[in-house]
Scaffold this motif. Structure first.
Motif, PDB file in Angstrom:
ATOM      1  N   LEU A   9     -33.507 -17.471   9.091  1.00 11.95           N
ATOM      2  CA  LEU A   9     -32.529 -16.397   8.935  1.00 11.95           C
ATOM      3  C   LEU A   9     -31.718 -16.573   7.658  1.00 11.95           C
ATOM      4  N   ALA A  10     -31.461 -17.808   7.299  1.00  9.53           N
ATOM      5  CA  ALA A  10     -30.736 -18.034   6.060  1.00  9.53           C
ATOM      6  C   ALA A  10     -31.539 -17.559   4.860  1.00  9.53           C
ATOM      7  N   PHE A  11     -32.864 -17.754   4.932  1.00 14.87           N
ATOM      8  CA  PHE A  11     -33.725 -17.319   3.825  1.00 14.87           C
ATOM      9  C   PHE A  11     -33.602 -15.820   3.603  1.00 14.87           C
ATOM     10  N   LEU A  12     -33.487 -15.059   4.690  1.00 14.71           N
ATOM     11  CA  LEU A  12     -33.373 -13.616   4.570  1.00 14.71           C
ATOM     12  C   LEU A  12     -31.927 -13.133   4.569  1.00 14.71           C
ATOM     13  N   ARG A 268     -40.855  -9.803  -2.051  1.00 12.09           N
ATOM     14  CA  ARG A 268     -40.693  -8.366  -1.789  1.00 12.09           C
ATOM     15  C   ARG A 268     -40.582  -8.088  -0.288  1.00 12.09           C
ATOM     16  N   LYS A 269     -41.429  -8.743   0.496  1.00 15.69           N
ATOM     17  CA  LYS A 269     -41.374  -8.569   1.946  1.00 15.69           C
ATOM     18  C   LYS A 269     -40.024  -9.017   2.504  1.00 15.69           C
ATOM     19  N   ALA A 270     -39.526 -10.153   2.016  1.00 15.65           N
ATOM     20  CA  ALA A 270     -38.233 -10.656   2.482  1.00 15.65           C
ATOM     21  C   ALA A 270     -37.111  -9.669   2.157  1.00 15.65           C
ATOM     22  N   ALA A 271     -37.154  -9.084   0.967  1.00 14.28           N
ATOM     23  CA  ALA A 271     -36.140  -8.097   0.587  1.00 14.28           C
ATOM     24  C   ALA A 271     -36.222  -6.871   1.479  1.00 14.28           C
ATOM     25  N   ALA A 272     -37.444  -6.400   1.731  1.00 15.74           N
ATOM     26  CA  ALA A 272     -37.630  -5.217   2.567  1.00 15.74           C
ATOM     27  C   ALA A 272     -37.133  -5.460   3.987  1.00 15.74           C
ATOM     28  N   LEU A 273     -37.438  -6.631   4.554  1.00 10.34           N
ATOM     29  CA  LEU A 273     -37.017  -6.918   5.925  1.00 10.34           C
ATOM     30  C   LEU A 273     -35.514  -7.136   6.022  1.00 10.34           C
ATOM     31  N   LYS A 274     -34.937  -7.756   5.008  1.00 11.04           N
ATOM     32  CA  LYS A 274     -33.473  -7.930   5.026  1.00 11.04           C
ATOM     33  C   LYS A 274     -32.789  -6.569   5.049  1.00 11.04           C
ATOM     34  N   ALA A 275     -33.236  -5.656   4.196  1.00  7.80           N
ATOM     35  CA  ALA A 275     -32.650  -4.312   4.181  1.00  7.80           C
ATOM     36  C   ALA A 275     -32.899  -3.592   5.500  1.00  7.80           C
ATOM     37  N   TYR A 276     -34.081  -3.778   6.062  1.00 10.50           N
ATOM     38  CA  TYR A 276     -34.408  -3.124   7.335  1.00 10.50           C
ATOM     39  C   TYR A 276     -33.472  -3.599   8.445  1.00 10.50           C
ATOM     40  N   TYR A 277     -33.289  -4.912   8.556  1.00  7.82           N
ATOM     41  CA  TYR A 277     -32.397  -5.423   9.604  1.00  7.82           C
ATOM     42  C   TYR A 277     -30.946  -5.018   9.352  1.00  7.82           C
ATOM     43  N   GLU A 278     -30.564  -4.887   8.114  1.00 12.30           N
ATOM     44  CA  GLU A 278     -29.202  -4.433   7.826  1.00 12.30           C
ATOM     45  C   GLU A 278     -29.001  -2.983   8.229  1.00 12.30           C
ATOM     46  N   TRP A 279     -29.976  -2.129   7.930  1.00 12.49           N
ATOM     47  CA  TRP A 279     -29.781  -0.686   8.013  1.00 12.49           C
ATOM     48  C   TRP A 279     -30.297  -0.057   9.302  1.00 12.49           C
ATOM     49  N   MET A 280     -30.959  -0.806  10.160  1.00 10.75           N
ATOM     50  CA  MET A 280     -31.539  -0.228  11.377  1.00 10.75           C
ATOM     51  C   MET A 280     -30.885  -0.822  12.628  1.00 10.75           C
ATOM     52  N   PRO A 281     -30.770  -0.018  13.699  1.00  9.56           N
ATOM     53  CA  PRO A 281     -30.135  -0.498  14.934  1.00  9.56           C
ATOM     54  C   PRO A 281     -31.110  -1.305  15.794  1.00  9.56           C
ATOM     55  N   ILE A 282     -31.531  -2.437  15.252  1.00 12.69           N
ATOM     56  CA  ILE A 282     -32.484  -3.322  15.909  1.00 12.69           C
ATOM     57  C   ILE A 282     -31.838  -4.691  16.054  1.00 12.69           C
ATOM     58  N   ARG A 283     -32.112  -5.375  17.151  1.00  6.06           N
ATOM     59  CA  ARG A 283     -31.550  -6.713  17.321  1.00  6.06           C
ATOM     60  C   ARG A 283     -32.091  -7.661  16.265  1.00  6.06           C
ATOM     61  N   GLU A 284     -31.270  -8.622  15.908  1.00  3.66           N
ATOM     62  CA  GLU A 284     -31.665  -9.637  14.945  1.00  3.66           C
ATOM     63  C   GLU A 284     -32.774 -10.521  15.533  1.00  3.66           C
ATOM     64  N   PRO A 285     -33.524 -11.223  14.706  1.00  2.00           N
ATOM     65  CA  PRO A 285     -34.630 -12.053  15.198  1.00  2.00           C
ATOM     66  C   PRO A 285     -34.165 -13.066  16.241  1.00  2.00           C
ATOM     67  N   THR A 286     -35.011 -13.293  17.221  1.00  2.00           N
ATOM     68  CA  THR A 286     -34.677 -14.224  18.294  1.00  2.00           C
ATOM     69  C   THR A 286     -34.942 -15.656  17.849  1.00  2.00           C
ATOM     70  N   ALA A 287     -34.389 -16.595  18.592  1.00  4.67           N
ATOM     71  CA  ALA A 287     -34.538 -18.013  18.261  1.00  4.67           C
ATOM     72  C   ALA A 287     -36.012 -18.407  18.259  1.00  4.67           C
ATOM     73  N   GLY A 288     -36.409 -19.141  17.238  1.00  9.38           N
ATOM     74  CA  GLY A 288     -37.764 -19.636  17.147  1.00  9.38           C
ATOM     75  C   GLY A 288     -38.765 -18.667  16.571  1.00  9.38           C
ATOM     76  N   ALA A 289     -38.313 -17.463  16.153  1.00  9.64           N
ATOM     77  CA  ALA A 289     -39.233 -16.458  15.626  1.00  9.64           C
ATOM     78  C   ALA A 289     -38.864 -16.105  14.196  1.00  9.64           C
ATOM     79  N   LEU A 290     -39.871 -15.863  13.384  1.00  9.61           N
ATOM     80  CA  LEU A 290     -39.626 -15.343  12.055  1.00  9.61           C
ATOM     81  C   LEU A 290     -39.209 -13.878  12.141  1.00  9.61           C
ATOM     82  N   PRO A 291     -38.478 -13.371  11.153  1.00  3.34           N
ATOM     83  CA  PRO A 291     -37.998 -11.988  11.221  1.00  3.34           C
ATOM     84  C   PRO A 291     -39.104 -10.947  11.328  1.00  3.34           C
ATOM     85  N   ASP A 292     -40.319 -11.252  10.823  1.00  6.27           N
ATOM     86  CA  ASP A 292     -41.374 -10.247  10.913  1.00  6.27           C
ATOM     87  C   ASP A 292     -42.048 -10.220  12.280  1.00  6.27           C
TER      88      ASP A 292
END
Length: 568
Positions: A9-12, A268-292
């Protein structure tokens, strides 16, 4: 392999978005206390029986690099006479583009209940949104709106407005291509639309960086119809390819060229996913899982288990391509050599981890007595060979071909050749991964499930019956949502009866319409499910009407599987 969640999560730059008030006084000097606005509306998402995610973006007026403090109010009535939950000291962080998400995390809401919510920041009150928690226990029915593929420049979001005006919708499922990455040059995708000049993308170039993706999300959420649809009901979302880049897979994308100043795919993927999690009403990644790894489940009483899949970034093998993977020997396509690659069991779409999760969730749903197992899935699952347009159109074929752009002409000629060979027309769909599709069907059959597959991506309505490889068992039905605005082959070939041609060519296809724009309204009950394909009359004028293009009913089969689709 277990992933260190904090490092991932820190990476993203993710994490810490939900809980918000601790340490406010210590950081108070870093607050923006001037004028603000709520320019991008409000949204809720990922509901459960007692909570939901609540989202907004607080826009500071004037130059600012400071956070904004906000309060969330959740009420039992639209007039906010009875406020049932309050979240104070929430931070819209500059480091998250001033977006704010608050997760009630199981606190204080009743199951199967409508609530209204709003945010307040620096004396300014946001628009009001409406959400609904998931029901528990015996449940009569569930109503879901299913949407996909909204290309901002290609037309007005009238279908989103129609969703906002529905008399009842318990949740909106968005199956991907919520944004598109393309630029605004005259030759870019969708820029030949008659309304493109009024709906220019921001930025005007293809998006690659974090700032690019944030600006594109902001442009989309500036649309009043999209804001209204978000405010109408909770959304349950998943990305497809255009949230990153066209035809993305685990290690890259068709529309990503590292040698063309687009840099490293992982960045590029990391940037896209960071923006997606910021701008969409979706829960943040769960423990032990990568954001994708965004797959997750939702239980709607005893009527349906909804399982949202991820088919792009975690495990997908690179797509095959007929130009490079179908060899020609002595002037003839070597179908056997192609099939050896195509049917290779090592080719994956969902991968081992997600496959095990799906198997467990489907089995548990059946054992718990849920009437339906619903798969929220990005791409078409049915076996679909392209129709032979040359045979279909006869003497009209050559004149039609001459009017088309070269790249479309090439695709159609390829489709004619592939149709004769019985090969699928879209290798980016499940048709490109037949072994993984059969694994999914096996887990459906093993559990005795009654599956309904929901699909996006194709810019076409579909009503399909899904059979196992042997053709002996109807495993599931599939309802495909057309685009909100994205162009389909029906737009490229107006007047050509493509839908009829697809149905005539393919035993699994019962109906297709690649020209209409709109969404699917799915009503789930014990003993039957009804899919209404709702089309808008235009995307090129603000004024529009809606109509039910087709209505299909499906019933479960005792012991698992489904009966044949019936048009209602």
């Amino acid at each position: 392999m277990k992933i260190d969640r904090r490092r991932a999560l820190a990476f993203l730059g993710l994490g810490g978005a939900a809980g918000a008030g601790s340490g406010v006084s210590a950081q108070g000097l870093n607050l923006h206390t001037g004028a603000v606005a709520f320019e991008h509306g409000v949204a809720s998402g990922d509901p459960d029986q007692t909570s939901a995610i609540f989202w907004t973006r607080v826009t500071p007026k004037g130059a600012s690099d400071r956070d904004v403090l906000a309060t969330l109010e959740v009420a039992a009535d639209p007039a906010f006479k009875t406020i049932v939950r309050t979240g104070k000291g929430l931070r819209a962080k500059a480091s998250r583009d001033w977006t704010l998400k608050h997760d009630l995390d199981g606190q204080g809401l009743k199951p199967g209940t409508d609530y209204w919510y709003r945010f307040v920041a620096n004396g300014v009150t946001s628009p009001v949104g409406r959400t609904r928690t998931l029901p528990t226990g015996p449940t009569k029915d569930v109503v879901l709106a299913v949407a996909s593929c909204s290309l901002y420049s290609n037309g007005y979001f009238n279908a989103y407005d129609a969703i906002a005006k529905l008399p009842r919708v318990d949740a909106v499922l968005h199956l991907g291509d919520y944004i598109y990455e393309y630029g605004g040059a005259p030759t870019d995708y969708g820029m030949n639309s008659p309304v493109a000049a009024q709906r220019m993308p921001d930025p005007l170039h293809e998006i690659v960086t974090l700032d690019d993706y944030r600006r594109r999300h902001a442009r989309y959420k500036s649309d009043p119809h999209l804001q209204a649809a978000h405010a109408r009901a909770p959304w349950i979302v998943v990305w497809d390819d255009h949230e990153t880049a066209n035809d993305s897979w685990q290690g890259g994308a068709q529309n990503h060229n590292p040698d063309k100043a687009e840099g490293d795919w992982a960045a590029r993927k990391a940037a896209a996913l960071k923006a997606y999690y910021e701008w969409m009403p979706i829960r943040e990644p769960t423990a032990g899982a990568l954001p994708d790894a965004s797959w997750r489940g939702f239980q709607f009483g005893d009527v349906a288990t909804l399982l949202m899949t991820e088919t792009r970034l975690t495990a997908r093998s690179e797509q095959l391509d007929y130009a490079t993977d179908l060899p020609v020997v002595d002037g003839k396509p070597d179908v056997a050599a192609f099939s050896a690659k195509w049917k290779d069991p090592a080719r994956r779409l969902v991968g081992e981890a997600q496959g095990q999760w799906l198997a467990g969730q489907v089995s548990a749903s059946v054992k718990a007595g849920s009437a339906w197992q619903v798969l929220g899935n990005q791409v078409v699952m049915a076996r679909v060979a392209g129709p032979n347009l040359q045979t279909l159109l006869g003497e009209k074929f050559e004149p039609m071909l001459a009017k088309l752009p070269p790249y479309i002409r090439e695709r159609i000629l390829q489709g004619v050749a592939l149709s004769a060979l019985g090969l699928p027309y879209n290798l980016d769909a499940w048709d490109g991964y037949p072994a993984d599709r059969e694994r999914l069907y096996d887990l459906f059959k093993s559990a005795g499930a009654h599956p309904i597959v929901l699909s996006g991506d194709s810019h076409s309505f579909w009503a399909n019956e899904l059979f196992d490889e042997a053709g002996a068992k109807r495993v599931a039905v599939e309802f495909g949502a057309t685009g909100i605005t994205s162009p389909g082959y029906g737009d490229i070939l107006p007047g050509v009866p493509l839908g009829q041609a697809f149905a005539a060519r393919n035993t699994e296809v019962k109906f297709a319409d690649p020209g209409a724009k709109g969404f699917v309204l799915l009503t789930l009950e014990h003993g039957k499910a009804t899919s209404e394909m709702i089309a808008v009359s235009t995307i090129f004028e603000p004024a529009y009407t809606t109509r039910v293009l087709k209505r299909f009913v499906v019933t479960p089969t005792k012991g698992g599987g489904v009966e044949a689709l019936a048009e209602a």
